[in-house]
Every structure is written in C-alpha cells, then in structure tokens.
Motif scaffolding. Structure first.
Motif, mmCIF file in Angstrom:
data_model
loop_
_atom_site.group_PDB
_atom_site.id
_atom_site.type_symbol
_atom_site.label_atom_id
_atom_site.label_comp_id
_atom_site.label_asym_id
_atom_site.label_seq_id
_atom_site.Cartn_x
_atom_site.Cartn_y
_atom_site.Cartn_z
ATOM 1 N N SER A 1 0.835 -1.203 0.000
ATOM 2 C CA SER A 1 0.000 0.000 0.000
ATOM 3 C C SER A 1 0.866 1.247 0.000
ATOM 4 C CB SER A 1 -0.892 0.031 1.233
ATOM 5 O OG SER A 1 -1.513 -1.181 1.398
ATOM 6 N N HIS A 2 1.873 1.186 0.867
ATOM 7 C CA HIS A 2 2.756 2.330 0.986
ATOM 8 C C HIS A 2 3.473 2.602 -0.318
ATOM 9 C CE1 HIS A 2 5.674 4.978 3.024
ATOM 10 N NE2 HIS A 2 4.611 5.161 3.873
ATOM 11 N N LYS B 1 1.343 4.008 -3.097
ATOM 12 C CA LYS B 1 0.938 5.417 -2.973
ATOM 13 C C LYS B 1 1.827 6.360 -3.764
ATOM 14 C CE LYS B 1 -1.957 7.015 0.183
ATOM 15 N NZ LYS B 1 -2.350 7.943 1.202
ATOM 16 N N ARG C 1 0.555 8.888 -6.487
ATOM 17 C CA ARG C 1 0.680 10.346 -6.351
ATOM 18 C C ARG C 1 1.267 10.953 -7.645
ATOM 19 N NH1 ARG C 1 3.743 10.298 -1.762
ATOM 20 N NH2 ARG C 1 2.198 9.197 -0.524
ATOM 21 N N ASP D 1 -6.493 5.937 -4.130
ATOM 22 C CA ASP D 1 -5.800 6.490 -2.955
ATOM 23 C C ASP D 1 -6.559 6.144 -1.662
ATOM 24 O OD1 ASP D 1 -3.677 8.100 -1.829
ATOM 25 O OD2 ASP D 1 -5.235 9.614 -1.415
ATOM 26 N N ASP E 1 -5.429 3.850 1.408
ATOM 27 C CA ASP E 1 -5.526 4.342 2.804
ATOM 28 C C ASP E 1 -6.278 3.339 3.678
ATOM 29 O OD1 ASP E 1 -4.097 6.608 2.447
ATOM 30 O OD2 ASP E 1 -5.828 7.968 2.274
#
Lengths: 625, 181
Positions: free
Chosen positions: A398-399, A402, A406, A442, A446
């Motif tokens: 997930s990290h 991101k 972005r 996103d 999260d």
C-alpha cells in the motif's frame, strides 16, 4: 480373722445398733456408778464429820472440867450408829481422854485430813474447839464394808439392768434391722437370681420411698435397660448374621475383586474374583505380604504409604495402583477402600477394579492429544508467520503503491492545467475520470493501510463515553434532512480506543445514511446489557441485504453495489469487523430486503469498579461521569 | 509469890486433862477458883452488865467465911474472866452485892441464904456455892465432890428464872437440880 466388712448387712446393722446402745449403756452405767460411789463416799464422810462435830461438841464441857466419865458416856452413844466401829477423844495435848472401842481397834495415827478412806475404813478427824480455843480432838473410825456392800449390790443390779437393756436392744435391733436389711437382702437375692439365670424380666417390688426405694427404682430401670439392650443386641446380632451372610454371598459372587486386610496390612479375606484376577488363592494371600502384589515400579510408593499409616485408617480413599499377578502380568487397578470392622477388628475393605484396558486407552488418547496439540502449535505458528507477513506485505504494498499513484495524480493535474486547450471534450472527460479513479485508488490504499495497522500497532485504551462519542459522530456526518437518527438511550462508558470506536460508529451510521433509499429514513442506535457483554445495534429502514450476502459484506473489497453506482472503497465493514474482533467482540447483521437492516456488535463488559476509579483518580474519569 | 503464879498457870493449863488424883498437889480451893473461871465461859450475862467492855473489871464477890484464903487473889491476878480483869470483893453484908457479876456464897451463909438469893434473883448475878443443899435452895451452881473429883450441880429452875444464859452443853454435863421439863 473375721472382718466386719464381710458381715452381712443384717449383722452389720445389729452390730452397729448394739455397739451404740452398749456404749451408751456402759458409759451411763459407769458414770452413775462412779457418781454414786463418789456421792455415797462423800455423804458418808460428811455424815461422819457431822457426827464427829456433834459428839465433839458434847465433849467440850467434859474436856473442860476433866469429866472422863461423861465423855465416855457421850461416846458410847455412837453405838446407835452401826457403821461407826470406834471413836476416840483426845485432849488438847493429844492424850487419850475417852474412847468408844468395842472392837478393840488400835489407837489411830494422827491424820491431817478431815476424812480419809483407807481400806474398808473411813477415818474422820476433827478438832474440838470452844470459844476459838482448842480443847481436844475427836477421831471416828467408820467401817465402809456396809457401804461397799450396798454399792456392790447397786452395781450388780445395774449390770443386770444393763444386760437386760442390751438384750432388749438386741431384740429391737433384730426386728428393726429388717426395715433396712430386708429390702437390701431381697435386692441381693434378685441380683443373684438374675446373674444366675440372666432373666432380665424380673423386677423388685418397691416398698419404701427412701434411698432404698430410689435404689429399687434405679435397679428396675437398669433391668429394663438391660432387657432392652439384650433385645437390641439380639436384633443387631441377627442383622449382623444376615448382613455377614449377605456380604459373603455378594462378595463370593461379585465380579469385582474384593479384598480385606487388617490394620497391620495382612490379607484377611479375598473373594474368588480377586483370586482369579491376581492368580493367588485365599490361602496363599493370607501367607504373603500384600506389597508382593504391587508392581515393582510402585512398591516404594506403596511401602511409604503403609508407613505413613494411610492404610487401615478410616479415611475413605481411592487410588490407582499398578499390580502384578502371580504370573507376572502387570495390571492397573482402581482401588477404593473403606474402613470397616471385620471379625470385630478394624480392617480395610478394598475393591480392586481392573482398569488396565482403560489405562491403555487413556494413554493412547493422551498420546494422540499430545500429537494433535503439537500439530496445532506448528500450524498456528505457520499461520501467525503468514499473517504477519501478509500484514507487512499489505502495508508495504500500500505504501509503495501510494508513491506512483501520487505521481499519476500529479501528472493528471499537470495535463489538465497545461494541456487544457489541446484536449477536446472527450479527452477532458477521460482525464476527469482518471483523476476520480486515482482518488478512489488512494482512498482504497488508505483503507488497506488502516486495516493493516489494526492489531499491528499498540493503541491507547481509555474509558470512552459512547453517548458523547456517538453524538459527535452524528454531528460530523451531517445527515440529510429526510433521515432521522436517534439514540434510544444513554450508552455506556466502555474501555477502548476512541479513534477506533469513532471508526466503528462512523462506518455503520454512514453506511446506513449512504444506502438509505426511503423518503423518510430512520436510523436508531441502541445498547443492551447482557451477561459479560454490551450488545449494540444500529438499525435502519434502508433497502436491506439478502441473506446470502450476510457474510460477504464483511469481506474486504466486497461492496454489494457496482463501484460506479456508489463511490465506496468497500473496506469500511471489513475495518469495522476487524476493530470489533480485535477488541474481543463480534459483529453480524440481520436484515429483510426492502425493510431495513440491523447491525449487531458486542463489546466485552468490564465493570468499572467505581471506588477503584476514584481511587486511581484518572484524569478523564470526571468527564465520563 | 512468883513461883506460886507459875504454879497456878501450870494448873490452869493442865487441870483440864490431869486426873484429879494426879493433881493432888492442887488444893480444893485452887481447883474451885479455876473452875469458877471455866464455868463463866459457858454463861452469858445480859447486855446491861457491859461484859463486852473489857476496861471495866469483872466483879467477883465472896460472901461469908470462905476457905479460899488468898487463893482467889492469886489465881485471878493471872486469869481473866470474859477477857476482863477480875476485881474480888469480900463482902460481909449481902446488901453490897448488887454490883457483883458473880457471887460465891460460903457455907456460913446458910441462914441468910434465902435473903441473899431473894436479892440476886432479880439481878444478873451468877451465884456459886460449895455446900450441899444450897443448889436445891436456889444457888445456880453448887460444887460437890464425887468419886474424889470436883463436880458441880445446876439448879435449872433457878437458871431459868435468872437473867443469865447457860450454855446447854453445861447443863447437859452437870447434875441437874430442880429440872425443868
């Protein structure tokens, strides 16, 4: 020697009465005799003295005028007093003046006393005085023979009377002793009859209400008691015989091996089942040490047990024993012992049930259980490892996702800003669509991050006032006008992480608002207190959920609606479930399509001891109350 | 004289028990004198005679031709009567007898005896004589000799009439004249 204590009661009473009477009579007799001797002596002495005085007085004038004839005449009058044997008058120089001496008594010696008894005589001496002047002396000699004869006669008479009195009292005693001795003799006789014949039905007839009467009553009562006891004993003996017979029959035919051993741990009895089980006959076991039937593995334990005195006590005990038969086969026995009396001696009766098979099965099960547990441990460890890896994986993924997302978002913004004039309507719409999908992506990431964080990170636990919390949540959601949300009653204060609890209520209430399809929406929140738990429910009158989806809705990314129809990440309920379960609770849904759904969840109830609260003085406790 | 007094003392002391024969050495008069004293021991005088008053003398009167010579004086210089000194008065006239406590009447007064007695009977005076027949006539005590011994007789009727009290012991041991039944 004949002892008084060996006399019969009759003779004792007679003896006592006689000794008392005899003592009294003899004492009285002696006193009377002594008194009578003394008084008759003193009377004689006094009379003689008086006579001497009178005669002496008569002789004053003859002495004064030397008239011996007259003195002799006066003296001769003494012959009228028969017991006076002689009388002498002496002048003041103690020369004989006149005498009355028919028996030719020798002249008396001068004596100093007025009266003196000597042998069978009384000598009385007196001075003859006139006008305070001594004119002469008089002596009288009195024979006491007559007096003594009188006294002897009196004593003989009294002895006679005494003997008569003693005989009389013996006769009376002989009669009266029966009052006491007869009931006692009767009692003795009855006692002897009873001890000879053992017939306790006999009774003694009470005749008086004195101590003997009490004795009779006591005796009768005792006899009744004895008769009753005998009867009881007979019954008990009979019962005992029956019981022994029963025991014999039961134990002889019992399939359960039974043994009886004495307090010093010797076999007294074993039944056929015992003989069969261990291979020793009754005769054999009687000769052997019971420890021999114990398996060598357990002998030390058994010996210790015997030494501790734990066998043969009246302690009811049950234990398992590994035994060995005559043929050397090891057996497991379940021994249960009770304290009994066997042949009037304390003994222990032991039932020995062969549990060798059961023991083997138990061991088998234990072994299997251990293996199973081992497997479970291994699996759990594997699973935990996998779970951890998965969590870390989700977080990392997930990290890492991101960052490119972005970048895509930023690029889309740049295209939108810098190349707006170059894009046609369709291009703009696609770009807009892409920005939307990136935004959703996103949110999704999260959500996953959030999900993976639960249980991975230690969170603060506080007392949370749910009424305040739910009201805050409702306020922050700003529900549309047509939906009414109400909290049925004040909700409890529970321990937990306030952020997670906000997430739970936010998710459930926002879902209800979000899916509401009715023109007048009603959402109600309530809580019930049950044993050990708080049961919360959040109900709505929305579209409802079909039964088949009840499990699915809690699974990650399982939104029931097409993504395009409703903008959701599909992770809310999954997160909620995880929070609840992490806090030790459960969550489920009940629903009817078209009518609405109710989400139930529980939280463990940990009662907050009020006093402790105050005592600990936690800073937020005031806020709760 | 001194020797004589000693003799009387001895006699007084021994007369009670010495046989009279053995005491022949004492004269009849001496014995009478001693007996007079002894007799007074058994006789009581009435109160008006002041017998208790030992200062006043006991008055012994002798009337008639007595045979005492000086013997009475000798004897009563030693002896006392009723613990009083004895004053001896030799009387010639019986009219002087009124103060006497005791009156010895000699044989010579045979004629005037009734007169004397007529006087004494009304007074507390012990009358003594040594003459046969005097007692019968009214003398209270009369000496006589019997079997060679000095004896006395008492006129009991006269005693009863007199103002003197005679000890019954004395009466019991004396020859009684005019016995009162």
């Amino acid at each position: 020697m004949i002892k008084f204590s060996n006399f019969s009661i009759k003779n004792k009473i007679i003896g006592i009465i006689l000794s008392v009477t005899t003592t009294a009579i003899l004492t009285g007799f002696t006193i009377v005799v002594i008194d009578s001797v003394r008084s008759s002596h003193s009377e004689l002495a006094n009379n003689t003295l008086l006579n001497a005085r009178m005669v002496g007085e008569y002789c004053i004038v003859p002495l004064t005028f030397d008239d011996r004839e007259r003195a002799a005449q006066t003296l001769s009058k003494l012959q009228t007093i028969p017991h006076i044997t002689s009388g002498f008058i002496f002048d003041k120089d103690y020369k004989l003046f006149a005498a009355y001496n028919p028996g030719n008594d020798p002249l008396p010696e001068k004596i100093n006393t007025h009266a003196e008894f000597s042998g069978n005589n009384l000598f009385v001496y007196d001075e003859i005085r006139f006008d305070g002047e001594n004119v002469g002396y008089i002596y009288l000699k009195v024979s006491t023979a007559q007096l003594h004869k009188k006294l002897n006669d009196k004593i003989i008479a009294m002895i006679g009377v005494s003997i008569a009195l003693i005989l009389l009292s013996y006769t009376i005693a002989l009669k009266l002793q029966k009052i006491i001795s007869e009931p006692v003799l009767k009692l003795a006789e009855v006692t002897k009859t009873i001890s000879d014949t053992a017939d306790y039905s006999l009774h003694v007839q009470k005749q008086s209400n004195d101590e003997i009467g009490v004795l009779y009553d006591g005796f009768n009562n005792m006899l009744e008691q004895l008769a009753l006891r005998e009867k009881e004993r007979d019954i008990v003996q009979q019962a005992l015989a029956v019981s022994e017979e029963k025991f014999r029959t039961v134990s002889e035919s019992s399939p359960v091996p039974i043994s009886i051993f004495s307090k010093d741990v010797k076999f007294l009895y074993v039944n056929p089942a015992f003989e069969q089980l261990l291979g020793y006959s009754l005769t054999e076991v009687r000769e052997m040490n019971p420890v021999e039937i114990v398996h060598p593995e357990m002998r030390d334990l058994m010996i210790k047990r015997i030494q501790d005195g734990r066998l043969g006590t009246n302690e009811r005990s049950r234990y398992e024993l590994k035994a060995i038969t005559k043929n050397g086969v090891a057996l497991w026995l379940d021994l249960s012992s009770v304290y009994i009396e066997y042949e009037n001696k304390p003994a222990t009766l032991t039932k020995s049930i062969d549990i060798t098979e059961r023991k083997r099965a138990e061991e088998e099960i234990l072994k299997l259980n251990n293996e199973l547990e081992q497997h479970v441990h291994e699996r759990t460890a594997q699973l935990e490892k996998a779970n951890k890896e998965l969590k870390e994986f989700a977080y990392v993924v997930s990290h890492d996702l991101k960052a490119p997302l972005r970048a895509v978002s930023r690029l889309a913004t740049w295209i939108s800003n810098d190349y707006e004039s170059m894009l046609d309507q369709t291009g703009k719409e696609y770009l807009q669509l892409m920005v939307g999908r990136v935004k959703r992506m996103d949110l999704l990431i999260d959500g996953i991050l959030e999900y993976s964080r639960i249980g991975r990170i230690e969170e603060n636990i506080d007392d949370v006032n749910l009424t305040n919390l739910v009201n805050d949540v409702i306020e922050s959601l700003q529900p549309p006008k047509h939906i009414r949300i109400h909290v049925e009653k004040s909700l409890p204060t529970v321990p937990g992480n306030s952020i997670r609890l906000i997430q739970v209520f936010q998710n459930l209430i926002s879902n209800a608002i979000y899916y509401m399809d009715k023109s007048e929406g009603i959402i109600s929140i309530d809580c019930d207190e049950q044993e050990g738990i708080w049961l919360f429910h959040v109900s709505d009158n929305g579209p409802g959920i079909e039964d088949i989806h009840f499990d699915r809705i809690f699974k990650i990314f399982q939104s029931l609606h097409p993504r395009d129809e409703k903008e959701t990440t599909g992770i809310g309920l999954t997160l909620t479930k995880k929070i609840i379960e992490n806090a030790g609770g459960k969550i489920w849904v009940e629903s009817e399509v078209g009518k609405g759904s109710t989400f139930y969840f529980t939280l463990p109830r940990i009662d907050l001891p009020v006093s402790d609260n105050v005592h600990i003085n936690q800073p937020h406790s005031a806020g709760i109350n | 004289m001194k020797l004589k007094i000693l003799t009387i003392m001895t006699m007084v002391l021994f007369t009670a028990f010495k046989p009279f024969i053995a005491s022949a050495q004492f004269s009849e008069a001496e014995i009478k004198a001693v007996y007079i004293e002894k007799l007074t021991r058994f006789i009581d005088w009435p109160a008006e005679t002041h017998m208790a008053d030992t200062i006043q003398p006991f008055i012994l009167g002798v009337i008639g031709d007595h045979t005492f010579d000086t013997i009475l004086n000798e004897v009563f210089s030693v002896l006392k009567i009723k613990n009083k000194k004895v004053e001896i008065r030799y009387l010639t006239n019986f009219k002087n007898i009124e103060n006497c406590n005791l009156l010895f009447i000699a044989k010579s007064e045979k004629q005037s005896l009734p007169e004397i007695l007529n006087y004494t009977v009304g007074h507390p005076i012990l009358t003594i004589s040594d003459t046969q027949g005097f007692a019968e006539k009214g003398v209270l005590i009369n000496f006589y000799i019997a079997e060679n011994k000095m004896r006395f007789e008492i006129n009991q009727a006269a005693v009863k009439k007199s103002q003197l009290m005679f000890d019954s012991m004395l009466l019991n041991n004396a020859r009684i004249v005019n016995r009162v039944e």
